[in-house]
Design an enzyme around this catalytic site. Structure first.
Site, PDB file in Angstrom:
ATOM      1  N   ARG A   2       8.706  -4.781  -2.262  1.00 47.66           N
ATOM      2  CA  ARG A   2       7.361  -5.222  -1.830  1.00 47.66           C
ATOM      3  C   ARG A   2       7.386  -6.530  -1.035  1.00 47.66           C
ATOM      4  O   ARG A   2       6.613  -6.661  -0.071  1.00 47.66           O
ATOM      5  CB  ARG A   2       6.424  -5.296  -3.045  1.00 47.66           C
ATOM      6  CG  ARG A   2       5.969  -3.907  -3.461  1.00 47.66           C
ATOM      7  CD  ARG A   2       5.175  -3.863  -4.760  1.00 47.66           C
ATOM      8  NE  ARG A   2       4.801  -2.486  -5.058  1.00 47.66           N
ATOM      9  CZ  ARG A   2       4.493  -2.041  -6.269  1.00 47.66           C
ATOM     10  NH1 ARG A   2       4.501  -2.861  -7.299  1.00 47.66           N
ATOM     11  NH2 ARG A   2       4.167  -0.778  -6.453  1.00 47.66           N
ATOM     12  N   TYR A  19       0.644   1.052   1.705  1.00 50.33           N
ATOM     13  CA  TYR A  19       1.874   1.645   1.149  1.00 50.33           C
ATOM     14  C   TYR A  19       2.662   0.683   0.254  1.00 50.33           C
ATOM     15  O   TYR A  19       2.352  -0.481   0.155  1.00 50.33           O
ATOM     16  CB  TYR A  19       2.741   2.313   2.207  1.00 50.33           C
ATOM     17  CG  TYR A  19       3.314   1.519   3.358  1.00 50.33           C
ATOM     18  CD1 TYR A  19       3.428   0.148   3.361  1.00 50.33           C
ATOM     19  CD2 TYR A  19       3.795   2.213   4.474  1.00 50.33           C
ATOM     20  CE1 TYR A  19       3.987  -0.521   4.432  1.00 50.33           C
ATOM     21  CE2 TYR A  19       4.356   1.554   5.554  1.00 50.33           C
ATOM     22  CZ  TYR A  19       4.442   0.186   5.520  1.00 50.33           C
ATOM     23  OH  TYR A  19       4.993  -0.465   6.575  1.00 50.33           O
ATOM     24  N   GLU A  20       3.646   1.285  -0.400  1.00 50.21           N
ATOM     25  CA  GLU A  20       4.428   0.607  -1.450  1.00 50.21           C
ATOM     26  C   GLU A  20       3.509  -0.003  -2.514  1.00 50.21           C
ATOM     27  O   GLU A  20       3.743  -1.112  -3.004  1.00 50.21           O
ATOM     28  CB  GLU A  20       5.402  -0.405  -0.844  1.00 50.21           C
ATOM     29  CG  GLU A  20       6.486   0.320  -0.059  1.00 50.21           C
ATOM     30  CD  GLU A  20       7.710  -0.511   0.240  1.00 50.21           C
ATOM     31  OE1 GLU A  20       8.051  -1.378  -0.566  1.00 50.21           O
ATOM     32  OE2 GLU A  20       8.337  -0.260   1.288  1.00 50.21           O
ATOM     33  N   GLY A  21       2.462   0.746  -2.817  1.00 49.58           N
ATOM     34  CA  GLY A  21       1.470   0.310  -3.804  1.00 49.58           C
ATOM     35  C   GLY A  21       0.290  -0.310  -3.099  1.00 49.58           C
ATOM     36  O   GLY A  21       0.431  -1.334  -2.426  1.00 49.58           O
TER      37      GLY A  21
END
Ligand code: CAA
Length: 408
Positions: free
Chosen positions: A243, A363-365
């Site tokens: 992240r 994205y990526e959470g």
């Protein structure tokens, strides 16, 4: 604040900046228009020795840290956010192997990734399983010495060009998150195929695709870490380390858009003077620059914490991701505003920054998930932080008196 960076950090910045200026900026608009992958950029990254940065030295990489990764992603994203993620997603795909692979798996896969000969993607999300990553439906069933995988993946960034995929699947449906395992799937494994490519708003140079598994049979040697049930934790630990890279991408986008906007308002004349000379514009630029610098310090702090081996890095990684990506959205939108009507047209490079920035909040959470991660961490720490405080109302006599008088 270059003074806070080490000689090694600065060396990576310099190399990445050169790749960005010489090899990325000249083709960024074309890649955005055609959606082609930046193969010539990959060659440049190899030449400049940047492809194996995060891979440990014993597997052919540089053994550098997350901070160096963020610095390189930031520089690439200053010129093109799509190229920034095309690079960073190889770290996202290979962190699971570095964190949880067996010695054989590391030796088999990491050197190729380090050389830039093999590209990798991360297959976690599905149509019905996005933020709720524990609700996967892709199923892997043991059959003799093999595993047979059935199901579909969605939003696999880089999937269209990757040779290798880290894929998460349910192996014990009765065990929830503890029933998820990770597998290394190669592009030519029988029963595995790449599906539809998404027609995305931004980062158009990176192929974001669906993955399909129809009785895809892979040997047990492809089970990550040779252990069942560790997939969910592996994915979470991977995302904690990746992240800050998305945050670095956002930071680069914000910085790049800011630089374009500054240049534009210095040249654009209205009312007989450069637009830059108006205080209203300077205040906007001052806010943009301040937000970028605040994001930068938080991203670097998160990366340094990970590199120092800090425990429970999920909170600081989530903070960096949420703050830098919200900053990128704000700064790139303001940069479009500073270009006026021209900012809304494709004649100038600025609208692309705003399109590229949007995905970093998703994205990526999603940033809502990041806030959930931060909120849970704060709740866990809360007892310790507040144990000395006494919030009983009788300690606030004026408030208590007012409440008594008004009957509230
Ligand atoms: N590190 C290690 N372990 C962790 C962890 C972490 N950061 N977070 C959770 N865990 C462990 C917990 O300790 C727990 O373990 P036990 O079973 O032993 O108790 C287990 O994992 C389950 O944890 P939770 O109950 O907290 O899990 P949850 O179901 O509530 O989910 C969540 C938590 C944070 C919402 C998680 O689902 C999440 O991060 N969701 C977002 C997923 C995501 O980022 N997806 C994007 C994928 S990549 C992409 O976008 C595409 C691309 O190609 C770029």
């Amino acid at each position: 604040m270059q003074e806070l960076l080490s000689k090694q950090n600065l060396d990576y910045v310099e190399r990445a900046r050169e790749v960005a200026e010489k090899h990325v900026r000249p083709v960024a608009a074309e890649l955005d228009r055609t959606g082609e992958y930046g193969w010539s950029i990959l060659e440049a990254l190899k030449t400049y020795g940047l492809t194996g940065l995060w891979i440990p030295k014993e597997y052919g990489g540089d053994g550098a840290g997350v901070l160096d990764l963020c610095l390189v992603v930031e520089q690439l994203s200053r010129a093109c956010g799509g190229v920034g993620v095309a690079y960073a997603v190889n770290a996202l795909g290979s962190f699971p192997i570095i964190l949880g692979g067996t010695e054989e798996q590391k030796e088999k896969y990491l050197p190729g990734i380090a050389k830039g000969e093999k590209l990798i993607a991360f297959g976690l999300s599905e149509k019905a399983s996005g933020s709720d990553a524990g609700s996967l439906r892709t199923l892997a069933v043991r059959d003799g010495d093999d595993w047979v995988i059935n199901g579909d993946k969605k939003w696999t960034t880089n999937g269209g060009v990757a040779h290798l995929f880290t894929v998460y699947a349910v192996t014990r449906p009765d065990r929830g998150a503890r029933g998820i395992s990770a597998f290394m799937v190669e592009r030519d494994h029988p029963g595995f195929r790449i599906g539809k490519r998404e027609d995305t708003m931004g980062i158009r140079t990176v192929p974001v695709v669906e993955l399909h598994f129809e009785d895809c049979r892979i040997p047990n040697a492809q089970l990550l870490g040779n252990q069942e049930g560790l997939g969910f934790k592996n994915a979470m630990m991977t995302l904690d380390r990746a992240r800050p890279g998305v945050a670095g991408q956002a930071l680069g986008l914000a910085q790049g858009a800011f630089e374009w906007a500054l240049r534009y308002v210095s040249e654009r004349q209205q009312f007989g003077q450069a637009v830059l000379s108006f205080q209203a514009i300077q205040f906007m630029l001052a806010d943009m620059a301040t937000q970028i610098e605040a994001a930068r310090q938080l991203v670097y702090a998160a990366a340094r914490a990970i590199d120092a081996g800090a425990k429970n890095v999920n909170k600081i990684a989530a903070m960096a991701k949420v703050f830098a990506t919200d900053t990128a959205m704000k700064v790139t939108t303001d940069a479009v505003q500073l270009f006026g009507g021209y900012g809304y047209c494709k004649d100038y490079p600025i609208e692309k920054y705003m399109r590229d920035a949007k995905i970093t909040q998703i994205y990526e959470g999603t940033n809502q998930v990041q806030r959930l991660v931060i909120g849970r961490a704060i709740t866990r720490e809360c007892a310790h932080l507040t144990e000395g405080l006494d919030v009983k109302i009788e300690h606030f006599p004026e408030v208590a008196a007012e409440m008594a008088a008004t009957g509230t």
